[in-house]
Enzyme design. Structure first.
Site, mmCIF file in Angstrom:
data_model
loop_
_atom_site.group_PDB
_atom_site.id
_atom_site.type_symbol
_atom_site.label_atom_id
_atom_site.label_comp_id
_atom_site.label_asym_id
_atom_site.label_seq_id
_atom_site.Cartn_x
_atom_site.Cartn_y
_atom_site.Cartn_z
ATOM 1 C CB SER A 109 -0.870 0.008 1.265
ATOM 2 O OG SER A 109 -0.112 0.490 2.383
ATOM 3 C CG ASP A 110 1.546 5.812 -1.133
ATOM 4 O OD1 ASP A 110 1.488 6.525 -2.135
ATOM 5 O OD2 ASP A 110 2.459 5.933 -0.280
ATOM 6 C CD1 TRP A 111 2.231 7.569 5.707
ATOM 7 C CD2 TRP A 111 4.346 6.997 5.217
ATOM 8 N NE1 TRP A 111 3.007 7.797 6.810
ATOM 9 C CE2 TRP A 111 4.303 7.467 6.546
ATOM 10 C CE3 TRP A 111 5.571 6.597 4.701
ATOM 11 C CZ2 TRP A 111 5.434 7.528 7.356
ATOM 12 C CZ3 TRP A 111 6.696 6.668 5.490
ATOM 13 C CH2 TRP A 111 6.632 7.116 6.812
ATOM 14 C CG ASP A 112 -0.748 6.348 7.510
ATOM 15 O OD1 ASP A 112 -0.747 7.408 8.144
ATOM 16 O OD2 ASP A 112 -0.200 5.295 7.909
ATOM 17 C CB SER A 113 -2.981 4.123 0.951
ATOM 18 O OG SER A 113 -2.461 2.832 0.739
#
Ligand code: GLC
Length: 732
Positions: free
Chosen positions: A261-265
């Site tokens: 995932s992307d950061w905190d996505s």
């Protein structure tokens, strides 16, 4: 207990998996941020308990090895951690930002640069980078256009492949190789209004025929991982987009790597409003096969419960964990989990700066050169005046995403000219403006005064690095501050003024052109910006950069890109009118009107693929040597390119195609091939291209890829305005 086996084959990994508890498995699906002192006791504790699979943002090889030792010797399964970092366009030595690398149209250099960056990062303990970013970007207001390879799917595809091959090398498990990550899957470059983190309303056909293409190439290139984007794709956030991740990436394309995932996505799925809480976010992300959750803790807190409740199958968890273990196996972590203390960079620093120099030199685009004012003959000048807020900025010239860039290695333009000219020419330096956003004041007056006493003026302007990149978007893309007024005053001295623009994005620069005898445009060229400029100004190298984007006249033209659709009433030069020509009391009419803006027409300031040279190239003899596309063979084309100038120079020979009729409307032009070739002064070269049916395949109205028979146009030239033309048919 260490399950990590020295020999690691597929079955070994299954052996490891079978001995893991559900908690152990979930621990592998978690990437934790170790930056800013977060490599603290809580992180050590989590590693010790087997609740961490990967760490991002720890780049001290000693600390990396300490954390790794805890994982190997104290955690329940002894599975090594994978350490990750954004190594986007260099690690210590910084190469041009990716948009600048695209401007070189030299994929070999991009591959070489990525290899060197991988080696420097490996020495710091990094085994996984979050690059290449291959989001097709057609909105210069978007700060992240800086990280992309521009507006064209083919350029993003071939440069993405080059970087992947550079990072991952011939052997992904070898010392100095690091796993690449194609990002951001998918359509993120279409962020509405050019604002980061906003919606992307991409149609299915646009998604398939534009935005997915570079990722298809990345998968074919063997990229080890893919990152889901922060954005929603036509209403479904990419991180929960099961249809795209499972459906297209894995099932349709056969991608067997890891999705992160992307950061905190994952957690942000609730912010998007596609889930009600973290538990549901964990469910949707896992169902989409997001294997590792970057930095947030929805998996950590809810996956065990989801499995116990039977909402997520153990088989899904096992598949996710196998992706992680396979990545770790493939990068050699089970055999070489520690960063070898005696690991040399594998390359000398000079090899990295040499490559950075070559790539920076090739990234500059010559937009204007009145009366061939460039190159300057050093023997003909006694003094040169360097002015501008970007003339001596070792950090700013590096551009965005340079967490580990060493500005101590930077050679600024000022330094380069002082080193180069020594005693035989006076180098005068005045900043003139404190920053690119400053107004003209006393500093500017002093600079103009000094300029009036020198033989030639180099105004080095643009944007600081922070004015582009993630979350740094601009509604207006003009040259910031009073830079245009500053250059106007410099020109008013009557001296020759060479403008050099260093920015992180395309800018609307039409208002500076009248005050510049020549304009060189570059996208933050990195560590060796200064020597590159020196080479070009004095003609050691001829500019060979070509725009990887369209340069608009105004921000109001955006989106403007060469591979647009024709529409039913396309504009032509004789079908447009200027707002200034409309008389008072004009009656309302649209008869005969076509697709243009009353104030800016329909053409950009400079087109995609454009760039001047110190040589002049003539194209002739465009010939279709053979057309066997109907039979499933190749279309072979030849063109003659002559350098009628006085200097040896590189030319980027570009081939564009148009599919005249399709089951959906087709772009008026599409770049299908290019070759960058050195042509000595006075000589000619025959360039050959070979295209296959795959080059003409697209996602059609029937929702399948394929080639549609019919008539095609083909152009070859030095920009997207190429006018040397032939036509051909595909009969079936
Ligand atoms: C950022 C970016 C992504 C980057 C990641 C880790 O938010 O969107 O490109 O790789 O976080 O730094």
């Amino acid at each position: 207990m260490s399950l990590a086996l020295a020999k690691n084959t597929e079955e070994d990994l299954w052996t490891i998996l079978e001995q893991m508890s559900l908690r152990d498995k979930i621990g592998q699906l978690r990437q934790v941020d170790g930056s800013g002192g977060r490599a603290d006791q809580s992180l050590l504790g989590a590693i010790r308990e087997g609740r961490v699979g990967s760490v991002i943002n720890v780049v001290d090889p000693v600390l990396v090895n300490e954390l790794q030792q805890i994982a190997l010797e104290e955690s329940p399964c002894g599975i090594p951690l994978v350490f990750a970092r954004d190594v986007i366009h260099g690690f210590k030595t910084i190469f041009p930002i990716p948009l600048g690398q695209a401007a070189t149209w030299n994929t070999d250099l991009a591959k070489e640069a990525a290899r060197l960056a991988a080696s420097e990062a490996y020495a710091a303990g990094i085994r996984w980078t979050f690059a290449p970013m291959i989001d097709v970007s057609r909105d210069p207001r978007w700060g992240r256009i800086a990280e992309s390879f521009g507006e064209d799917p083919l350029l993003n595809a071939v440069f993405g492949r080059a970087m992947i091959e550079g990072f991952q090398g011939e052997d992904l498990a070898a010392l100095g190789s690091i796993a690449a990550c194609a990002k951001h899957f998918v359509g993120y470059g279409d962020s509405e209004s050019g604002i980061d983190y906003s919606s992307t309303n991409v149609s299915e056909f646009e998604l398939r025929n534009v935005h997915l293409e570079p990722f298809r190439e990345a998968v074919a290139a063997g990229v080890a991982s893919v990152m889901s984007s922060l954005s929603d794709v036509d209403g479904i956030p990419a991180t929960a987009h099961r249809e795209l991740i499972r459906g297209v990436l894995r099932d349709e394309w056969g991608f067997a790597g890891l999705v992160v995932s992307d950061w905190d996505s994952v957690k942000q799925l609730t912010v998007h409003g596609i889930t009600a809480d973290d538990r549901e976010a964990a469910y949707q992300a896992a169902e989409a096969r997001i294997d590792i959750e970057m930095t947030s803790d929805a998996y950590e807190n809810h996956l065990e419960d989801l499995v116990s409740a039977g909402e997520i199958g153990v088989d899904t968890i096992d598949a996710m964990v196998m992706s992680v273990l396979t990545l770790k196996k493939n990068i050699g972590l089970f055999d070489v989990p520690y960063t070898p203390k005696d690991y040399k960079l594998g390359v000398s620093e000079s090899a990295a700066t040499d490559c950075a120099h070559r790539q920076a030199s090739e990234s500059f685009v010559l937009l204007k050169n009145d009366n061939a004012v460039l190159p300057i003959d050093r023997k003909e000048i006694d003094s040169i005046c360097l002015v501008g807020p970007m003339a001596d900025q070792p950090q700013e010239q590096l551009g965005t995403w340079v967490f580990d860039g060493d500005s101590g290695l930077s050679v600024t333009p000022l330094k380069a000219f002082q080193d180069t000219l020594h005693k035989d020419c006076e180098v005068v330096f005045e900043r003139g403006l404190e920053t690119t956003r400053s107004s003209c004041g006393e500093l500017a007056e002093v600079a103009v005064e000094k300029a009036s006493c020198c033989d030639v003026v180099l105004a080095i302007i643009g944007e600081e690095a922070i004015l582009s990149g993630e979350a740094h978007c601009r509604a207006n893309i003009n040259l910031p501050g009073d830079q245009v007024e500053f250059v106007r005053r410099l020109k008013a001295t009557g001296k020759t003024v060479i403008v050099i623009i260093l920015s992180g994005r395309p800018l609307t620069i039409g208002n500076i052109l009248p005050h510049a005898d020549a304009v060189l445009f570059a996208l933050h060229p990195g560590t060796m910006t200064g020597p590159a400029i020196c080479d070009l100004i004095f003609g050691h190298t001829s500019p060979s950069g070509k725009l990887p984007f369209t340069l608009p006249k105004s921000v109001g033209q955006i989106p403007i890109y060469y591979s647009k659709k024709n529409g039913g009433r396309p504009a032509t030069h004789d079908s447009i009118m200027s707002i200034d020509d409309i008389p008072a009391g004009a009656e309302q009419t649209s008869f005969g009107m076509t697709a243009f803006h009353l104030d800016d027409g329909f053409e950009p300031l400079f087109p995609f693929g454009f760039g001047l040279s110190y040589a002049n190239f003539e194209y002739s003899d465009l010939t279709i040597l053979s057309n066997e596309l109907t039979q499933g063979g190749k279309l072979k084309v030849s063109v003659r390119v002559g350098n009628i100038g006085l200097k040896d120079a590189y030319e980027v020979v570009q081939l564009y195609v148009r599919d005249r009729v399709g089951s959906i409307t087709r772009p008026v032009r599409e770049l299908k091939a290019f070759e960058k070739i050195l042509i000595p002064a006075g000589q000619v070269r025959d360039v050959r291209f070979s295209l296959s049916r795959a080059d003409f395949s697209f996602y059609r109205r029937c929702r399948e890829y394929g080639v549609e028979p019919g008539a095609f146009d083909l152009w070859v030239g030095g920009s997207s305005l190429a006018d040397l033309h032939v036509a051909f048919e595909i009969d079936a």
